[in-house]
Design an enzyme around this catalytic site. Sequence first.
Site, PDB file in Angstrom:
ATOM      1  N   PHE A 163      25.211  30.136 -27.803  1.00 51.51           N
ATOM      2  CA  PHE A 163      25.203  31.531 -28.211  1.00 51.51           C
ATOM      3  C   PHE A 163      25.214  32.349 -26.928  1.00 51.51           C
ATOM      4  O   PHE A 163      24.926  31.837 -25.838  1.00 51.51           O
ATOM      5  CB  PHE A 163      23.955  31.834 -29.045  1.00 51.51           C
ATOM      6  CG  PHE A 163      24.228  31.985 -30.525  1.00 51.51           C
ATOM      7  CD1 PHE A 163      25.257  31.305 -31.149  1.00 51.51           C
ATOM      8  CD2 PHE A 163      23.423  32.808 -31.310  1.00 51.51           C
ATOM      9  CE1 PHE A 163      25.496  31.442 -32.510  1.00 51.51           C
ATOM     10  CE2 PHE A 163      23.655  32.952 -32.665  1.00 51.51           C
ATOM     11  CZ  PHE A 163      24.693  32.270 -33.272  1.00 51.51           C
ATOM     12  N   GLN A 277      19.960  46.873 -31.250  1.00 50.25           N
ATOM     13  CA  GLN A 277      21.065  46.008 -30.853  1.00 50.25           C
ATOM     14  C   GLN A 277      22.310  46.306 -31.683  1.00 50.25           C
ATOM     15  O   GLN A 277      22.280  46.265 -32.918  1.00 50.25           O
ATOM     16  CB  GLN A 277      20.686  44.543 -31.008  1.00 50.25           C
ATOM     17  CG  GLN A 277      21.781  43.604 -30.543  1.00 50.25           C
ATOM     18  CD  GLN A 277      21.296  42.177 -30.428  1.00 50.25           C
ATOM     19  OE1 GLN A 277      21.249  41.466 -31.416  1.00 50.25           O
ATOM     20  NE2 GLN A 277      20.930  41.762 -29.227  1.00 50.25           N
ATOM     21  N   HIS A 279      25.622  44.720 -32.476  1.00 50.18           N
ATOM     22  CA  HIS A 279      26.325  43.437 -32.396  1.00 50.18           C
ATOM     23  C   HIS A 279      27.794  43.719 -32.101  1.00 50.18           C
ATOM     24  O   HIS A 279      28.397  44.614 -32.710  1.00 50.18           O
ATOM     25  CB  HIS A 279      26.169  42.684 -33.719  1.00 50.18           C
ATOM     26  CG  HIS A 279      26.501  41.231 -33.634  1.00 50.18           C
ATOM     27  ND1 HIS A 279      27.788  40.779 -33.484  1.00 50.18           N
ATOM     28  CD2 HIS A 279      25.710  40.122 -33.675  1.00 50.18           C
ATOM     29  CE1 HIS A 279      27.788  39.455 -33.442  1.00 50.18           C
ATOM     30  NE2 HIS A 279      26.541  39.040 -33.546  1.00 50.18           N
ATOM     31  N   LEU A 296      28.574  41.717 -40.612  1.00 48.78           N
ATOM     32  CA  LEU A 296      28.569  40.877 -39.421  1.00 48.78           C
ATOM     33  C   LEU A 296      29.617  39.781 -39.459  1.00 48.78           C
ATOM     34  O   LEU A 296      29.779  39.089 -40.466  1.00 48.78           O
ATOM     35  CB  LEU A 296      27.187  40.245 -39.260  1.00 48.78           C
ATOM     36  CG  LEU A 296      26.921  39.533 -37.928  1.00 48.78           C
ATOM     37  CD1 LEU A 296      26.914  40.544 -36.798  1.00 48.78           C
ATOM     38  CD2 LEU A 296      25.582  38.808 -37.992  1.00 48.78           C
ATOM     39  N   GLU A 299      28.093  35.482 -34.506  1.00 46.82           N
ATOM     40  CA  GLU A 299      28.293  35.101 -33.104  1.00 46.82           C
ATOM     41  C   GLU A 299      28.774  33.657 -32.970  1.00 46.82           C
ATOM     42  O   GLU A 299      29.330  33.275 -31.951  1.00 46.82           O
ATOM     43  CB  GLU A 299      26.998  35.298 -32.323  1.00 46.82           C
ATOM     44  CG  GLU A 299      27.148  35.139 -30.835  1.00 46.82           C
ATOM     45  CD  GLU A 299      26.019  35.799 -30.074  1.00 46.82           C
ATOM     46  OE1 GLU A 299      25.572  35.215 -29.074  1.00 46.82           O
ATOM     47  OE2 GLU A 299      25.583  36.883 -30.480  1.00 46.82           O
ATOM     48  N   ARG A 330      24.901  40.432 -25.789  1.00 45.88           N
ATOM     49  CA  ARG A 330      25.490  41.258 -26.839  1.00 45.88           C
ATOM     50  C   ARG A 330      25.703  42.693 -26.393  1.00 45.88           C
ATOM     51  O   ARG A 330      26.694  43.325 -26.761  1.00 45.88           O
ATOM     52  CB  ARG A 330      24.611  41.208 -28.086  1.00 45.88           C
ATOM     53  CG  ARG A 330      24.669  39.871 -28.798  1.00 45.88           C
ATOM     54  CD  ARG A 330      23.743  39.822 -29.991  1.00 45.88           C
ATOM     55  NE  ARG A 330      23.922  38.564 -30.726  1.00 45.88           N
ATOM     56  CZ  ARG A 330      23.233  38.232 -31.808  1.00 45.88           C
ATOM     57  NH1 ARG A 330      22.314  39.069 -32.281  1.00 45.88           N
ATOM     58  NH2 ARG A 330      23.456  37.092 -32.414  1.00 45.88           N
ATOM     59  N   HIS A 394      22.842  46.134 -35.712  1.00 43.96           N
ATOM     60  CA  HIS A 394      22.528  44.838 -36.312  1.00 43.96           C
ATOM     61  C   HIS A 394      21.042  44.493 -36.317  1.00 43.96           C
ATOM     62  O   HIS A 394      20.539  43.915 -37.270  1.00 43.96           O
ATOM     63  CB  HIS A 394      23.294  43.753 -35.557  1.00 43.96           C
ATOM     64  CG  HIS A 394      22.997  42.360 -36.016  1.00 43.96           C
ATOM     65  ND1 HIS A 394      23.128  41.968 -37.342  1.00 43.96           N
ATOM     66  CD2 HIS A 394      22.568  41.263 -35.343  1.00 43.96           C
ATOM     67  CE1 HIS A 394      22.810  40.680 -37.450  1.00 43.96           C
ATOM     68  NE2 HIS A 394      22.452  40.237 -36.268  1.00 43.96           N
ATOM     69  N   ARG A 429      18.097  41.517 -27.647  1.00 45.23           N
ATOM     70  CA  ARG A 429      17.743  40.213 -28.227  1.00 45.23           C
ATOM     71  C   ARG A 429      18.773  39.144 -27.902  1.00 45.23           C
ATOM     72  O   ARG A 429      19.968  39.356 -28.046  1.00 45.23           O
ATOM     73  CB  ARG A 429      17.588  40.332 -29.741  1.00 45.23           C
ATOM     74  CG  ARG A 429      17.269  39.003 -30.415  1.00 45.23           C
ATOM     75  CD  ARG A 429      16.946  39.167 -31.872  1.00 45.23           C
ATOM     76  NE  ARG A 429      18.074  39.586 -32.681  1.00 45.23           N
ATOM     77  CZ  ARG A 429      19.037  38.781 -33.115  1.00 45.23           C
ATOM     78  NH1 ARG A 429      19.031  37.493 -32.782  1.00 45.23           N
ATOM     79  NH2 ARG A 429      20.011  39.252 -33.873  1.00 45.23           N
TER      80      ARG A 429
END
Length: 626
Positions: A163, A277, A279, A296, A299, A330, A394, A429
């Site tokens: 990730f 955040q 995304h 979404l 990821e 991100r 997100h 995050r």
Amino acid sequence: MTEPSADDRRTADGDARRPADSGRDAGVANRIEHGEGPSSADGLEYDVVSVPVLVIGAGAAGARVAIELAESGVEPLVIGKRDHGDAHTTWAAGGINAALGSLDDEDDWTIHAADTLNEGHHLNDPTAVELTAREMPDRIRELVDWGMPFDRTQDGAINQRYFGAQSYRRTCFVGDRTGEAMLEALIDRAQELEVPYRENVMITRLLSDGQRVSGAVGFDMESGRGLVFRSNHVVLAAGGFSAIFERHSSRDDENNGDAQALALEAGARLLDLEFVQFHPTGMVGERYGEEWDGRLVTEAVRGEGGRLYNTEGERFMERYSPDQMELDARDVVARAIARELEEGRGSENGGVFLDISHRDDDYVRDRLPRMVERFESLGVDITEEPIEVAPTAHYTMGGVDVDFETGETGVEGLYAVGETVAGVHGANRLGGNSLAETVAIGKLVGEHVASEVTAEDESPTVTDETRALAQREFASLETLAAADGHVEPTELLADLRALMWRHAGILRDEKGLREALAKLEAVRERTTDLRVEGGPTSPSFEFAVDLSFSLIVAETALRAALERTESRGAHYRSDYPEMNEDWRVNLVVSIDGGERSIDRRGVGEPSPAVREALEEGYELDYHHLE
């Protein structure tokens, strides 16, 4: 979890809640079922339900707390706003982090902690980070014992993928439905333990004198009846506030800031609300339909090799992050996309293109089955053509200020956990850490709350003060339900979300933030002309209730963003584009005498073991994946 039977609940399609600064006028009908029998005063009737521990929120964090309580011999009551098993956890598709070393045996918990601190730009609570990273290998093994079907390597080890911004392959997964599979495992375990659960209940106020909590007030969203939950121990696990932005990955009727507003009004502090955040890869509604706008694209697509291109065919992350490319943090990738759009290299729908078609078709279908299925239903074969994406709100790093070893908020008897709280993630995050936090910290909070429960808590009494607080809230809810003005709650929520997206989104500056505060005040003034249709079981009423939560949290987030005159992580001020070491502080928000105040607090330091991992400078080099 055991639960009463219920018909499938209607899907709401609007947005809002009750007037913010008008005694929390919101309407809910006044009849209630189950409990100690109905109570009434001045014509108001409601049920009283007494429980040793009330858990508000039925996602992964709430479920893990409840499991720990039950295993410790304490029977909690878990309440959720939706049907059983329908929680935001299911939208966390790509994976959950744990330093297992299945593929990269050099990885360990200290490097996981170091990556988390680096991604959070060192505003994280080091204790929270280290607790999460240390706990996670055991929590993964526990989830396996409870039936979670993680994908496996050829030799039978739990498979792991990259990730963004992770030094090693650390993200465990179940295809691209990891959150859903995890919640299923947690619910199955809770049901084995016969944890009581009540669905379709909305909490509108915590019963608190600012020093200690004595329960909560809400209503049954199907019957409209009022509910008083009497408990000396209340755990908030009700999510974040990303839905206060126009483009967001949540549904419109969740993540409206319920938990943060409830906690602040109960006397708790909020922390770091300026950090939201965005995304990088949300769906672009013009192409796929409005109902998909902002949803979404996991990821995991980038973790499995997906590449980002602009309309000129450039793989533009080479310009912004030549080493980590699409798997940079991100905030970095989201700002890169925003810049491409701003400079005219985006699509007519306001997006860029995420392409994984260079991977083998069978590989893509095996690793990303839900993405393949979703886009096929929309006429797009992701094994052959790119997905159109743009950033979307997100996750909220900010939230309730807690002690992570206990979950305590500073208000006696009130605890919080999961996305409701701040601290683990700092200024941004690390992908895969949201699910990790829920089970790692959830277990610890459950252990602590169980140790605090006494025999007297098994059947807490309802005091005259508690009844008076509840009756005032029910009167406020009745007023909202009867609101007969001219403005729909959905209209005000849409305006609120638009101003937050425009002025407090990926790029911010002082002028825009001040303009947002002025527009927010105008939205608040219009709540005096609110119209709620259909009574307390209607979407209109639910969104009217959501509106007052969102107004409280939006103002707090705007004031915190205005206060922080630097750029750090997800908070980017174009008028202060550099990170400033003097701003390595947390912003703490509290209400004293009705006035909101923002104070600065220094950040702690990590342990020697984690400092050593930080000094080693571990970092992902994307190119060895290609």
